[in-house]
Design an enzyme around this catalytic site. Structure first.
Site, PDB file in Angstrom:
ATOM      1  N   GLY A   9      14.391  -0.198   4.893  1.00  0.00           N
ATOM      2  CA  GLY A   9      14.390  -1.639   4.632  1.00  0.00           C
ATOM      3  C   GLY A   9      14.741  -1.887   3.176  1.00  0.00           C
ATOM      4  CB  ILE A  42      10.812  -0.395  -0.274  1.00  0.00           C
ATOM      5  CG1 ILE A  42       9.954  -1.632  -0.571  1.00  0.00           C
ATOM      6  CG2 ILE A  42      10.370   0.764  -1.158  1.00  0.00           C
ATOM      7  CD1 ILE A  42       8.458  -1.386  -0.507  1.00  0.00           C
ATOM      8  NE  ARG A  49      12.113  -1.814  13.623  1.00  0.00           N
ATOM      9  CZ  ARG A  49      11.371  -2.784  13.110  1.00  0.00           C
ATOM     10  NH1 ARG A  49      10.461  -3.357  13.857  1.00  0.00           N
ATOM     11  NH2 ARG A  49      11.535  -3.176  11.870  1.00  0.00           N
ATOM     12  NE  ARG A  87      -0.228  -1.720   5.446  1.00  0.00           N
ATOM     13  CZ  ARG A  87       0.303  -2.262   4.349  1.00  0.00           C
ATOM     14  NH1 ARG A  87       0.684  -1.494   3.345  1.00  0.00           N
ATOM     15  NH2 ARG A  87       0.444  -3.573   4.262  1.00  0.00           N
ATOM     16  CD  GLU A 122      -5.466   2.397   1.694  1.00  0.00           C
ATOM     17  OE1 GLU A 122      -4.691   3.373   1.741  1.00  0.00           O
ATOM     18  OE2 GLU A 122      -5.156   1.273   1.289  1.00  0.00           O
ATOM     19  CG  HIS A 142      -2.821   0.749  -1.038  1.00  0.00           C
ATOM     20  ND1 HIS A 142      -3.164   0.525   0.272  1.00  0.00           N
ATOM     21  CD2 HIS A 142      -1.602   0.153  -1.195  1.00  0.00           C
ATOM     22  CE1 HIS A 142      -2.218  -0.183   0.868  1.00  0.00           C
ATOM     23  NE2 HIS A 142      -1.261  -0.413   0.000  1.00  0.00           N
TER      24      HIS A 142
END
Lengths: 347, 347
Positions: free
Chosen positions: B180, B182, B202, B259, B288, B306
């Site tokens: 994407g 990033i 995807r 994530r 976390e 994070h």
């Protein structure tokens, strides 16, 4: 330091003698033999007959050189072992010094030049790794990667919650001190991050599109980050001093992968401790491996044990370069990484 | 967590009421108020009348919402506070949810879609920082920056000598999981380092010149490094499992700034402890701020609390985006960062 992998039988087989045997050219290894492991011994052992003063620690070095190495034409200088004029005087036949270093401040270049001894450095063997590491240190200091890791490992995250944030790299004004091969690679990497580049060098580089500042002080005034990549010389000794650090200011960051004495370390420590600059990523120190103990306590500093330019992959390249230079010398072909300044005229 | 900087007088002045006052539109702040500090309160306070359930902890949340927020059309979701269907049911007038996150797995998007509630995410506010940090973690893990710092601080350098070297970045095959915004920025940064890029998404992206693999497994087979940037969904949950880690192999490195649950953490820990992969840079974890204690002992892992996508600079941008979205909504202009999937038809 790794153990020496040189086979004892090999060592005896190639024991120093004053005349060539088996047609293999004679090469003096200058520096701790343990580094042979690091820099690779195989292709040196297979292609040359090696003289190893460090295997006879009972004989003083200079005496050893006079006795065992007076016919030696080629010397490989391992690590940053100092090759001073006294040692060079003991080697009347010396014609070439092949070093494993990019910077040559440990070699008496004036004496080499006087004697017409050629000097080869490590060429670009460290360029890529050095550039990568400089960018890595900069990202680490700005974004607080290492101190964040320390925070997690101290198990403070669940107790204290979110960790102090770092600072964005995009838009930062990055001043390169010494735009040589590593500097150019650093710039190539930093541009996609959105950094604004300028530089200081002995001279303005033709064809370089970034602003040039003729003094490190002016570079500091106009930048958020200074990346030190120049070689160490009388001119660059302590080029990062109190005035430059003051000019860099409270949000300023120093990255040093050049040499420790480029920085007045006492002043740097003072500025970091007092928060008068924002942080530093230091791969080199004035008195390494000694590191000022005040730095050990600071969270805005990343400390690195002088390894910016080293990876196992670059040692393989370097080994090929050393052997290639020696083979070129003995077969009277052009050297692969002749250090030009060593032979040029001086005042 | 920083202290709340909201002035007590300000708080009273803007105390929740069910009708608009002073012409300022009503906005429900959903999530810990302490985050207001992080995300910036000034322009929210100046432009909207804020309803703050967390200032009345004595009233159960849902009761509070029903009583005090039934006319609320706009909600700002702070941090990763879960906005589930039960809460949404308590807000019959809700028309827009503005979040501070890039990923929206904490929002019940199905319920929002059913109700026709628009959802705005953080847009590209985190893109640059996230990409920078991913590259920083990769450099850090490969070149052992953080573990080198630990080595220096442990004062082992003068005693034990040179530290174990890392590995060169140039030539490494880097597989991007989730190409994407990033991911595209990561690629732009890694190309000058000499990395060989391929990706999984995807779907194959038109116009992207790098090899595409339709499965994460195939990506792992063909790469040295996996950089996890995809969003968390049922399809991507534990997409890094035992088989993928095995395919990545002993020299493989995982970078996760996506994530935690993208990775089967139990397996990852096992592979790292056993040396069955080479290292990992982890900004996120399955549970976390809990971090598996085995990881705390490992030198080939960089642990990060994070914060990959956060810098003070990006919060300023984000604050502008949140306020911009709210202003656009109340003045019926196009939203700045409407999350398209939230409104699209679903099966």
């Amino acid at each position: 330091m790794g153990e020496l992998v040189v086979d004892e039988l090999e060592v005896q087989k190639y024991q120093e003698q004053e005349v060539e045997e088996n047609g293999l050219p004679l090469v003096l290894l200058y520096g701790p033999l343990s580094l042979l492991n690091v820099f690779g011994s195989e292709s040196l052992l297979n292609n040359f007959r090696l003289i190893k003063p460090w295997e006879s620690p009972e004989i003083p070095l200079h005496e050893y050189l006079i006795t065992h190495a007076k016919n030696v034409k080629a010397l490989v200088c391992l690590g940053k072992t100092e090759l001073d004029s006294k040692a060079i005087h003991c080697l009347p036949s010396l014609e070439i010094v092949v070093t494993c270093a990019a910077g040559l401040n440990h070699i008496d270049l004036i004496e080499c030049r006087r004697r017409g001894i050629m000097v080869c450095n490590a060429g670009n063997a460290y360029t890529i790794d050095g550039a990568d590491y400089a960018v890595g240190l900069l990202l680490d200091v700005l974004r607080r990667v290492t101190s964040g890791d320390r925070y997690v490992r101290s198990r403070m995250w669940p107790l204290k919650g979110e960790y102090r944030l770092g600072s964005k790299l995009r838009g930062k004004r990055v001043g390169i001190v010494g735009l040589g091969s590593i500097g150019s690679e650093v710039v190539k990497r930093l541009v996609p991050f959105g950094c604004k580049i300028s530089y200081n060098s002995r001279k303005k580089k033709p064809g370089v599109p970034y602003p040039y500042y003729s003094s490190v002080y002016d570079l500091a005034v106009n930048n958020d980050v200074l990346v030190l990549l120049c070689s160490l010389s009388e001119e660059t000794f302590h080029c990062i001093d109190k005035d430059v650090l003051t000019a860099l200011g409270k949000d300023g960051v120093i990255i040093n992968i050049g040499r420790g004495p480029l920085v007045d370390e006492e002043q740097l420590v003072r500025f970091l401790v007092n928060g008068d600059i924002a942080g530093a990523g230091l791969d080199v120190f004035e008195d390494e491996p000694a590191v000022p103990r005040e730095l050990m306590e600071l969270d805005n500093v990343v400390l690195s044990p002088h390894k910016a330019v080293f990876t196992p992959e670059s040692f393989i390249e370097l080994q090929e370069l050393i052997v290639g230079n020696l083979q070129a010398f003995f077969s009277k072909k052009p050297l692969l990484s002749l250090y030009k300044n060593a032979l040029s005229a001086s005042s």
